[in-house]
Structures are given as structure tokens and as C-alpha cells.
Design a protein around this motif. Structure first.
Motif, PDB file in Angstrom:
ATOM      1  N   PRO A  37       0.810  -1.228   0.000  1.00 25.80           N
ATOM      2  CA  PRO A  37       0.000   0.000   0.000  1.00 25.80           C
ATOM      3  C   PRO A  37       0.844   1.280   0.000  1.00 25.80           C
ATOM      4  N   VAL A  38       1.558   1.498  -1.101  1.00 30.03           N
ATOM      5  CA  VAL A  38       2.390   2.685  -1.286  1.00 30.03           C
ATOM      6  C   VAL A  38       1.825   3.428  -2.488  1.00 30.03           C
ATOM      7  N   PRO A  39       1.617   4.728  -2.383  1.00 25.67           N
ATOM      8  CA  PRO A  39       1.074   5.468  -3.536  1.00 25.67           C
ATOM      9  C   PRO A  39       2.004   5.397  -4.750  1.00 25.67           C
ATOM     10  N   ALA A  40       1.394   5.413  -5.918  1.00 20.89           N
ATOM     11  CA  ALA A  40       2.156   5.333  -7.162  1.00 20.89           C
ATOM     12  C   ALA A  40       3.110   6.517  -7.307  1.00 20.89           C
ATOM     13  N   SER A  41       2.730   7.664  -6.773  1.00 16.68           N
ATOM     14  CA  SER A  41       3.602   8.838  -6.881  1.00 16.68           C
ATOM     15  C   SER A  41       4.910   8.628  -6.120  1.00 16.68           C
ATOM     16  N   ILE A  42       4.867   7.875  -5.040  1.00 17.40           N
ATOM     17  CA  ILE A  42       6.091   7.576  -4.285  1.00 17.40           C
ATOM     18  C   ILE A  42       7.007   6.683  -5.110  1.00 17.40           C
ATOM     19  N   TYR A  43       6.413   5.701  -5.789  1.00 16.28           N
ATOM     20  CA  TYR A  43       7.230   4.866  -6.677  1.00 16.28           C
ATOM     21  C   TYR A  43       7.884   5.729  -7.749  1.00 16.28           C
ATOM     22  N   GLY A  44       7.131   6.657  -8.316  1.00 19.39           N
ATOM     23  CA  GLY A  44       7.683   7.548  -9.325  1.00 19.39           C
ATOM     24  C   GLY A  44       8.829   8.385  -8.787  1.00 19.39           C
ATOM     25  N   LEU A  45       8.662   8.914  -7.567  1.00 11.86           N
ATOM     26  CA  LEU A  45       9.733   9.704  -6.954  1.00 11.86           C
ATOM     27  C   LEU A  45      10.981   8.866  -6.725  1.00 11.86           C
ATOM     28  N   VAL A  46      10.794   7.650  -6.252  1.00 11.14           N
ATOM     29  CA  VAL A  46      11.940   6.767  -5.995  1.00 11.14           C
ATOM     30  C   VAL A  46      12.634   6.411  -7.311  1.00 11.14           C
ATOM     31  N   LEU A  47      11.847   6.134  -8.350  1.00 14.20           N
ATOM     32  CA  LEU A  47      12.438   5.820  -9.650  1.00 14.20           C
ATOM     33  C   LEU A  47      13.231   7.006 -10.201  1.00 14.20           C
ATOM     34  N   MET A  48      12.657   8.214 -10.075  1.00 15.32           N
ATOM     35  CA  MET A  48      13.367   9.405 -10.561  1.00 15.32           C
ATOM     36  C   MET A  48      14.645   9.635  -9.752  1.00 15.32           C
ATOM     37  N   PHE A  49      14.549   9.473  -8.430  1.00 13.56           N
ATOM     38  CA  PHE A  49      15.728   9.632  -7.582  1.00 13.56           C
ATOM     39  C   PHE A  49      16.824   8.651  -7.988  1.00 13.56           C
ATOM     40  N   CYS A  50      16.446   7.393  -8.171  1.00 12.51           N
ATOM     41  CA  CYS A  50      17.440   6.380  -8.542  1.00 12.51           C
ATOM     42  C   CYS A  50      18.042   6.678  -9.911  1.00 12.51           C
ATOM     43  N   ALA A  51      17.202   7.096 -10.855  1.00 12.58           N
ATOM     44  CA  ALA A  51      17.718   7.409 -12.191  1.00 12.58           C
ATOM     45  C   ALA A  51      18.709   8.559 -12.136  1.00 12.58           C
ATOM     46  N   LEU A  52      18.450   9.549 -11.316  1.00  6.93           N
ATOM     47  CA  LEU A  52      19.373  10.677 -11.198  1.00  6.93           C
ATOM     48  C   LEU A  52      20.599  10.321 -10.366  1.00  6.93           C
ATOM     49  N   GLN A  53      20.395   9.592  -9.285  1.00  3.17           N
ATOM     50  CA  GLN A  53      21.493   9.252  -8.382  1.00  3.17           C
ATOM     51  C   GLN A  53      22.516   8.328  -9.043  1.00  3.17           C
ATOM     52  N   PHE A  54      22.017   7.359  -9.808  1.00  6.93           N
ATOM     53  CA  PHE A  54      22.908   6.384 -10.430  1.00  6.93           C
ATOM     54  C   PHE A  54      23.300   6.781 -11.850  1.00  6.93           C
ATOM     55  N   LYS A  55      23.061   8.053 -12.186  1.00  7.22           N
ATOM     56  CA  LYS A  55      23.481   8.628 -13.475  1.00  7.22           C
ATOM     57  C   LYS A  55      22.881   7.903 -14.677  1.00  7.22           C
ATOM     58  N   ILE A  56      21.708   7.287 -14.484  1.00  5.10           N
ATOM     59  CA  ILE A  56      20.988   6.700 -15.612  1.00  5.10           C
ATOM     60  C   ILE A  56      20.442   7.821 -16.486  1.00  5.10           C
ATOM     61  N   MET A  57      20.040   8.897 -15.826  1.00  7.06           N
ATOM     62  CA  MET A  57      19.539  10.079 -16.509  1.00  7.06           C
ATOM     63  C   MET A  57      20.251  11.300 -15.935  1.00  7.06           C
ATOM     64  N   PRO A  58      20.778  12.171 -16.779  1.00  5.54           N
ATOM     65  CA  PRO A  58      21.426  13.375 -16.250  1.00  5.54           C
ATOM     66  C   PRO A  58      20.376  14.377 -15.756  1.00  5.54           C
ATOM     67  N   LEU A  59      20.748  15.163 -14.785  1.00  2.00           N
ATOM     68  CA  LEU A  59      19.841  16.175 -14.249  1.00  2.00           C
ATOM     69  C   LEU A  59      19.383  17.142 -15.330  1.00  2.00           C
ATOM     70  N   SER A  60      20.253  17.431 -16.275  1.00  4.72           N
ATOM     71  CA  SER A  60      19.903  18.371 -17.339  1.00  4.72           C
ATOM     72  C   SER A  60      18.745  17.882 -18.198  1.00  4.72           C
ATOM     73  N   ALA A  61      18.417  16.586 -18.124  1.00  6.72           N
ATOM     74  CA  ALA A  61      17.312  16.038 -18.918  1.00  6.72           C
ATOM     75  C   ALA A  61      15.953  16.490 -18.411  1.00  6.72           C
ATOM     76  N   VAL A  62      15.884  16.944 -17.161  1.00  7.19           N
ATOM     77  CA  VAL A  62      14.594  17.357 -16.587  1.00  7.19           C
ATOM     78  C   VAL A  62      14.680  18.649 -15.781  1.00  7.19           C
ATOM     79  N   GLU A  63      15.826  19.279 -15.730  1.00  3.30           N
ATOM     80  CA  GLU A  63      16.063  20.384 -14.802  1.00  3.30           C
ATOM     81  C   GLU A  63      15.166  21.600 -15.035  1.00  3.30           C
ATOM     82  N   GLU A  64      15.096  22.091 -16.263  1.00  2.00           N
ATOM     83  CA  GLU A  64      14.334  23.325 -16.511  1.00  2.00           C
ATOM     84  C   GLU A  64      12.846  23.135 -16.243  1.00  2.00           C
TER      85      GLU A  64
END
Length: 121
Positions: free
Chosen positions: A27-54
Motif C-alpha cells: 500500500p504505497v502510492p504510485a507517486s512515491i514509486y515515481g519519486l523513488v524511480l526518478m531519484f534512482c535514475a538521477l542518483q545512479f546517473k541513468i539520466m542526467p539532471l539536465s534532462a529534466v532540470e528546466e
């Protein structure tokens, strides 16, 4: 065009969070999963910050506008809420303090862990 691409990336990550929510029976909201996925993608350099920064900065700058629908919803539900407004207020205050407390401690734990791991290298 850059903003559309960045917004598409953010929406895609949110959608993947929705899919994860459907397949994991916790019972975890889908938005939390999205936040965790985005955090992991940015933290592990899967996606650069510049891809979503602006686009992220823009969404943060208009965040107060995003609360208007929920505020209107509270106004519409006022006849139901007015009987128990004090209970809602107390739960809201204690819930907020609890979330601040937990968030602060988890943040300190993550900082200490990352410093520990940095010293080990």
C-alpha cells in the motif's frame, strides 16, 4: 521543444510508477514509486539532471497553483468537514510534524551513510 521533451520524461517516470504500483501489492502510492524511480535514475546517473532540470524548476515555481484543485475540493466538502474540523486540524498538525521528524531523520541517515561510503573509497 526542450520543455516538451523534459515534461514527457517526467510523465513517463510517473507512468512507470503507476505500473509498479499495479504490480507490487504494497500500500504505497504510485507517486512515491515515481519519486523513488526518478531519484534512482538521477542518483545512479541513468539520466542526467539536465534532462529534466528546466521543467522541474518551472513546476516547482508554480507549485502553489497546483494546490488549487484540492483546496476547492475542501471547500466543496465543507458541509461534511465542519462537524469534525477540530479533529482534522489536530491530525493535520500532528501528521505534518511527524512527517517533518521522519524526513529529517531519514535525510540525516542518508547523509551519514553517503559520508561513510565516501570515506571508505
Amino acid at each position: 521543444m526542450k520543455y516538451i521533451k523534459q515534461f514527457a520524461i517526467l510523465v513517463t517516470v510517473c507512468f512507470i510508477g503507476e505500473l509498479v504500483h499495479e504490480f507490487i501489492p504494497i500500500p504505497v502510492p504510485a507517486s512515491i514509486y515515481g519519486l523513488v524511480l526518478m531519484f534512482c535514475a538521477l542518483q545512479f546517473k541513468i539520466m542526467p539532471l539536465s534532462a529534466v532540470e528546466e521543467t522541474s524548476d518551472y513546476l516547482l515555481s508554480i507549485m502553489s497553483l497546483l494546490f488549487i484543485p484540492s483546496t476547492v475540493g475542501l471547500m466543496v466538502a465543507w458541509p461534511i468537514i465542519k462537524q469534525n474540523w477540530l479533529s482534522f486540524l489536530i491530525v493535520g498538525i500532528f501528521g505534518t510534524v511527524f512527517v517533518f521528524f521522519i524526513t529529517g531523520h531519514v535525510t540525516q541517515l542518508i547523509i551519514r551513510l553517503s559520508e561513510y561510503l565516501r570515506k571508505r573509497k
